[in-house]
Design a protein around this motif. Structure first.
Motif, short mmCIF file in Angstrom:
data_model
loop_
_atom_site.label_atom_id
_atom_site.label_comp_id
_atom_site.label_asym_id
_atom_site.label_seq_id
_atom_site.Cartn_x
_atom_site.Cartn_y
_atom_site.Cartn_z
N ALA A 14 -1.72 53.65 37.65
CA ALA A 14 -2.95 53.28 38.55
C ALA A 14 -4.01 53.50 37.92
O ALA A 14 -4.42 54.69 37.86
CB ALA A 14 -2.42 54.00 39.77
N VAL A 15 -4.72 52.34 37.64
CA VAL A 15 -6.13 52.56 36.93
C VAL A 15 -7.17 51.51 37.49
O VAL A 15 -6.81 50.43 38.12
CB VAL A 15 -6.02 52.26 35.47
CG1 VAL A 15 -5.40 50.95 35.14
CG2 VAL A 15 -7.27 52.42 34.69
N LYS A 16 -8.31 51.98 37.60
CA LYS A 16 -9.51 50.82 38.03
C LYS A 16 -9.43 49.86 37.16
O LYS A 16 -9.48 49.75 35.84
CB LYS A 16 -10.84 51.65 38.00
CG LYS A 16 -10.99 52.60 39.36
CD LYS A 16 -12.30 53.31 39.33
CE LYS A 16 -12.45 54.20 40.54
NZ LYS A 16 -13.76 54.94 40.44
N LEU A 17 -9.76 48.42 37.67
CA LEU A 17 -9.64 47.46 37.13
C LEU A 17 -10.46 47.24 35.87
O LEU A 17 -10.06 46.59 34.75
CB LEU A 17 -9.55 46.21 37.93
CG LEU A 17 -9.60 44.69 37.78
CD1 LEU A 17 -8.98 43.86 38.69
CD2 LEU A 17 -10.78 44.10 37.19
N GLN A 18 -11.76 47.67 36.00
CA GLN A 18 -12.79 47.30 34.94
C GLN A 18 -12.41 48.14 33.87
O GLN A 18 -12.88 48.05 32.69
CB GLN A 18 -14.14 47.76 35.68
CG GLN A 18 -14.90 46.89 36.59
CD GLN A 18 -14.16 47.00 37.87
OE1 GLN A 18 -13.39 47.64 38.07
NE2 GLN A 18 -14.71 45.92 38.74
N GLU A 19 -11.55 49.40 33.84
CA GLU A 19 -11.15 50.16 32.67
C GLU A 19 -10.17 49.49 31.80
O GLU A 19 -9.87 49.79 30.87
CB GLU A 19 -10.58 51.56 33.20
CG GLU A 19 -11.61 52.35 33.92
CD GLU A 19 -11.43 53.74 34.00
OE1 GLU A 19 -11.01 54.41 32.97
OE2 GLU A 19 -11.10 54.25 35.29
#
Length: 844
Positions: A763-768
Motif C-alpha cells: 500500500a503506497v501513495k500513487l506519486q511515489e
C-alpha cells in the motif's frame, strides 16, 4: 388319520423329488417357495418319512419366532390327524411339547443355538430345516454357521435345508457350499395393489415414535378395505403400541371382530387368529404374520409400510428397537398374505412413487444389533473372533470389538485371548443376554435365585408400557398380573430359577442361590438392574435429569416416581432422534453403595488438571465414571499435568493466548507466505501445525507456565524464530525472500502486508510509484499494489503497473487532481519523477 386331500393340494409337493435328490447328492439345498405352498408344513413331514415312502428320520425345523414354531407344529400335527407332542412336537423358550415318538420337532432358532452348544453333533438328528432364513435374524445366521461347522468337522451326513419365500438364493447357495437351489411354483392368486397414501404429509418415524396421524389414516384405510372387499382384513403395524392404538380407533366396527396378534399376545388369541372365524375379522399384526403363519379367511391386507429393527448406539451403550420403513421384500411377503386362498387386495399406505426408494431387503441383524450375545456364542463355539464362521455378512469390526469389551468386563471371556471362561459358559447357558446372565448369577448369590430370576425375567422381555417406568412397581405388577405378559413372565421365572439352581453361583459367598434372602423388592430390582447395566448407573442432576457413569445424560418423564431419586439403575433407555438426552423407560431407585458396587471398575480417585472456564483448573477428584462424587482443590499439581492442561487450552482457544506483537504477527505471516510459495524448509505455521510441533518452538517457556496469565507473557515471535531453517542456512535469507519492507521509486521503504499468503500487498501513495513500469515481485510473486491518494485513501488496485499507467491512470487522474491540486498529476506517469512531496516542495 392323515389328511391326504389337504396334503395333495399343497403346491410344494411338486418340488419334493428335486429336493430329495439335492439332499442325497449334496447334503444341503436352498428351497425357494412362495407363501402358502406348504414348505413349512409338508416338506418336514416328507423328509421325516411321516408322509410318502421315505425312510423314518428325525427332522428339526428352526423358526425365528415362538408363535411361528407353535403354529407350524400344530398345523403339521393336524395334517397327520394328531395333536402336538406326538409325531410332531415343538420346543420354545420355557415350553416343550415333545413325546417319545416325535420325529419332527419345531424349535426357535434360539433354542437350537443352545442345543448346539450343549451337543455339537446334534445326535439323532438327520435333517435341519432353517425356515424363513430371508429374515436374517442374528440367531438364525449364527445357527447356520454352526451347522456348517458341524457338517464340515463332525457329521458330514447331516442334511441342511435353507427355506424361504423371498431370499438371496444365490448367496445362501454359496454359503452352503454351492448347494442346489430348488424352486417350488405356487398357485399365485392375483392380488390387486391399491395405493392409499395419507391425504396430508405425516412425520417420518423416529425411534419408537410413529405419527398418530399415520395410525389414524391406517385405521381409516382398514374401514375402507372392509367396505370395498369381502373377507377378513390383515393389517400390518410396527409394534404392540401401534396395534393397541389402531384397535382403539376400530372399536365400533359392527359385526366385525378385531384381533391383535404379536409376540406378547396370549396363546388363546394366537390360536384364534390361526383358526377360521365365525364372523368377519380384522387382524392387527406385527411382522410375526409376514411369514410361516397362514391366517385363514384373509382376502385383504392393509400395510402401514413400517417395521421395527434393532439399533445399537455403541458410544452410549444404548440398544433399542427403532421404527423403519419396511423393505420391498417385506412388502411382497405382506401382500402375499392376501392371495393365499383366493384373489385379494393389498392397500399400501404410501405413494407408489415412494415404493422404488424402499430398501430391497431388511437390514441383516448382524449389521445393526448389539453383538454381545453373538460374541459369547462364538467364544463358546471356540471361535472368539468369528473369523472361521460361514456367515452371509461379517460382523462389523467395531461392534464386535465393543461386544468383546463388554464380555471381558462381565468376566465371560478372557480379556487378552477372547476365549470363553467357565463363568462365560454358565452365562451362555442361561439363555438370556450376557448382561442379564451376569446379573442373574451374581444377584442370586445375594438375593436368592427366585428374586433375581423375577427381575431378570422382567428385563429379558420389556414389560408393557402401562406397567410404568419404575422397575420395582413393574415387578409387583407382573406378580399380580393375569395378562399374557404375566403368564410368560412367570414361566420365564421358573426357567431362570432352575438355571441358577443347576449351577454353583452362590457357593463361594455361602449364600444358597436357590433361596430368597428376604431383601426388599426395591433393593433386588436396583441390584439386578445395576449389575446388568453398570455403565448406566446414574446420579441425579436435579429436576428429573441424571448423568450416567458412562457420560450419557438422561431424563425421566414428568410425574415419574423416579423423578426425585438420588441414584438410578437404568435398565431400559433410548435416545430419540434429535433429542439432547437419553430417555429412561425403565429404571430402579438405588443408593450410592449399590452404585459403587455395581460400577466398581469405574470407581477411582486421582488428581485431575485440565482446562476449564478459560484457565487451568487443578482438583483432586473421586469419581464413578463420569459422575463426580467428591472434589477438592489441588494446591500443587504436577508440572506434566499442568503442561497438558495448557496445551488443551491452546488447542481449544488457539495460539492467540500467547503475546503477539506486531513484529510477531508479521513474522508468522511472512513464514506462511514462504511455506505456501516455496515449501520446505520454510515451516508451516498454521494452528494445527504449531500444535503438532509445540515441543520445538514453545519450550521451555511452556513448561514454566502455570496459568493462562503466564501464556499471555510468552513472546510468540521469539518462539517462532526457533522454527526457522537455521541448520541449512536458509534462515539468513528470510529478509531477502520475504522482506518486511520494499523500496519504492520515491526512496521510501514501505511495509509489505502478508496477511493474505496467496499474494502480498504493498500500500503506497500513487506519486511515489511514478516512473516504475514493472510491478515489484517477492519470491517470484507480483505484489498487489494498493495505490493511495495523497490523503492515504485507496485510489486503485493493480498487479500490473504497466497496464495501469496506460489504461487506468487517466480515470484516477481526472477524479483526484482537482481534489489534490497541490500534488503532481503528470500526463505520462511512466516517465515522471516519483515523489513524496507536493508541487511546492518540488519547486524549491
Amino acid at each position: 388319520m392323515i389328511r391326504s386331500d389337504v396334503l395333495e393340494q399343497l403346491p410344494v409337493r411338486g418340488a419334493v423329488p428335486a429336493l430329495r435328490t439335492a439332499l442325497e447328492g449334496h447334503g444341503a439345498a436352498v428351497l425357494c417357495a412362495p407363501p402358502g405352498t406348504g414348505k413349512t408344513t409338508l416338506v418336514p413331514l416328507v423328509l421325516a418319512g411321516l408322509v410318502g415312502d421315505g425312510p423314518a428320520r428325525r427332522v428339526v425345523v428352526a423358526e425365528p419366532r415362538r408363535i411361528a414354531a407353535r403354529a407350524a407344529a400344530r398345523r403339521m400335527a393336524w395334517l397327520l390327524g394328531e395333536k402336538a407332542g406326538g409325531s410332531v412336537g415343538f420346543t420354545v423358550r420355557g415350553e416343550r411339547v415333545v413325546g417319545p415318538h416325535t420325529r419332527v420337532e419345531v424349535v426357535t432358532t434360539g433354542v437350537l443355538l443352545q442345543r448346539l452348544q450343549r451337543d455339537q453333533e446334534l445326535a439323532g438328528v438327520d435333517v435341519v430345516v432353517l425356515d424363513e432364513c430371508h429374515e436374517r435374524h442374528l440367531d438364525a445366521d449364527t445357527v447356520a454357521a454352526f451347522l456348517l461347522d458341524v457338517r464340515a468337522a463332525l457329521r458330514p451326513e447331516l442334511q441342511l435345508v435353507a427355506a424361504s419365500a423371498t431370499t438371496d438364493a444365490e448367496g445362501w447357495a454359496r454359503l452352503l457350499g454351492d448347494a442346489p437351489v430348488v424352486e417350488a411354483q405356487g398357485v399365485a392368486h392375483p392380488v390387486e395393489v391399491v395405493w392409499a397414501p395419507p391425504a396430508r404429509p405425516v412425520r417420518p418415524p423416529h425411534g419408537m415414535r410413529v405419527d398418530p396421524a399415520l395410525l389414524s389414516h391406517v385405521a381409516s384405510v382398514v374401514r375402507r378395505a372392509l367396505s370395498e372387499h369381502d373377507g377378513d382384513v390383515l393389517c400390518f403395524l410396527p409394534g404392540v403400541g401401534e396395534i393397541a392404538r389402531v384397535a382403539g380407533q376400530l372399536g365400533d366396527l359392527g359385526g366385525v371382530d378385531v384381533l391383535q396378534v404379536h409376540g406378547r399376545a396370549p396363546a388363546a388369541v394366537q390360536d384364534a387368529v390361526l383358526a377360521p372365524g365365525q364372523r368377519r375379522r380384522v387382524v392387527l399384526a406385527t411382522s410375526v404374520a409376514e411369514s410361516s403363519l397362514t391366517v385363514p379367511g384373509v382376502r385383504v391386507v392393509v400395510d402401514s409400510g413400517l417395521a421395527r429393527e434393532p439399533r445399537t448406539d455403541h458410544a452410549r451403550g444404548l440398544s433399542a428397537l427403532t421404527t423403519v420403513r419396511a423393505s420391498q421384500a417385506a412388502g411382497r411377503q405382506r401382500a402375499g398374505r392376501a392371495g393365499r386362498e383366493a384373489p385379494g387386495a393389498v392397500y399400501r399406505c404410501w405413494a407408489e412413487a415412494e415404493d422404488g426408494r424402499l430398501p430391497r431387503f431388511p437390514a441383516p441383524e448382524i449389521k445393526v444389533a448389539d453383538l454381545a450375545a453373538f460374541a459369547l456364542q462364538a467364544a463358546c463355539w471356540g471361535d472368539p473372533d468369528a473369523a472361521g464362521l460361514a456367515l452371509l455378512d461379517a460382523p462389523p469390526a467395531g461392534a464386535l470389538a465393543a461386544a468383546r469389551e463388554v464380555l471381558a468386563a462381565l468376566g465371560a471371556v478372557d480379556a487378552d485371548t477372547g476365549r470363553v471362561t467357565a463363568r462365560g459358559k454358565r452365562m451362555a447357558g442361561a439363555g438370556v443376554h450376557p448382561r442379564l446372565a451376569r446379573a442373574l448369577l451374581d444377584g442370586a448369590a445375594e438375593a436368592g435365585a427366585r428374586p433375581a430370576a423375577e427381575v431378570v425375567a422382567l428385563l429379558s422381555e420389556e414389560p408393557p408400557r402401562d406397567y410404568g417406568d419404575d422397575l420395582t412397581a413393574a415387578l409387583r405388577a407382573a406378580r399380580r398380573g393375569n395378562d399374557a405378559y404375566g403368564a410368560r413372565w412367570r414361566q420365564e421365572v421358573r426357567r431362570l430359577t432352575s438355571a441358577v439352581d443347576a449351577g454353583d453361583s452362590g457357593r463361594k459367598s455361602g449364600t444358597s442361590p436357590g433361596k430368597a434372602t428376604g431383601k426388599r423388592d426395591d433393593h433386588v430390582a436396583g441390584l439386578i438392574a445395576s449389575l446388568a447395566f453398570p455403565e448406566r448407573v446414574a446420579r441425579t442432576r436435579g429436576a428429573g435429569a441424571f448423568l450416567m457413569v458412562s457420560g450419557t445424560a438422561a431424563e425421566v418423564s414428568a410425574g415419574s416416581p423416579l423423578h426425585n431419586a438420588p441414584w438410578l439403575a437404568v435398565a431400559v433407555a433410548d435416545r430419540p432422534v434429535g433429542a439432547a438426552h437419553a430417555r429412561v423407560r425403565l429404571g430402579a431407585v438405588i443408593d450410592e453403595d449399590t452404585a459403587l458396587r455395581a460400577a466398581r471398575p469405574l470407581h477411582r480417585s486421582g488428581d485431575e488438571v485440565g482446562w476449564a472456564d478459560g484457565d487451568v483448573v487443578a482438583r483432586r477428584v473421586e469419581r464413578l465414571g463420569a459422575v463426580e462424587l467428591a472434589v477438592r482443590p489441588l494446591k500443587d499439581p504436577g508440572p506434566r499435568l499442568v503442561r497438558e492442561a495448557l496445551l488443551t487450552g491452546l488447542r481449544q482457544e488457539g495460539t492467540g493466548l500467547l503475546k503477539w506483537s506486531r513484529d510477531a504477527v508479521e513474522l508468522r505471516q511472512r513464514l506462511a507466505f514462504l511455506h505456501l510459495r516455496l515449501g520446505a524448509p520454510w515451516p508451516d505455521v498454521s494452528e494445527s501445525a504449531l500444535h503438532a510441533r509445540v515441543d520445538e518452538w514453545l519450550e521451555p517457556e511452556l513448561s514454566k507456565a502455570r496459568r493462562r496469565s503466564a501464556l499471555a507473557g510468552i513472546d510468540a515471535g521469539q518462539c517462532l524464530n526457533r522454527l526457522l531453517p537455521w541448520a541449512g542456512g536458509e534462515a539468513a535469507r528470510l529478509d531477502e525472500l520475504a522482506p518486511e519492507r520494499l523500496a519504492v521509486p520515491s526512496g521510501s521503504r514501505i511495509r509489505v502486508d502478508y496477511s493474505d499468503p496467496e499474494q502480498p500487498v504493498l500500500a503506497v501513495k500513487l506519486q511515489e510509484m511514478f516512473g516504475l513500469a514493472r510491478t515489484p515481485e517477492i519470491a517470484g510473486v507480483p505484489v498487489v499494489v494498493h495505490l493511495l491518494s495523497p490523503a492515504g485513501r485507496p485510489a486503485a488496485v493493480t498487479a500490473d503497473l504497466e497496464s495501469f499507467w496506460r489504461d487506468g491512470y487517466r480515470g484516477v487522474r481526472a477524479e483526484l487532481r482537482g481534489r489534490y491540486p497541490r500534488h503532481p498529476w503528470p500526463e505520462d506517469p511512466a516517465t515522471a519523477a516519483p515523489t513524496r512531496h507536493t508541487n511546492a516542495r518540488l519547486k524549491r
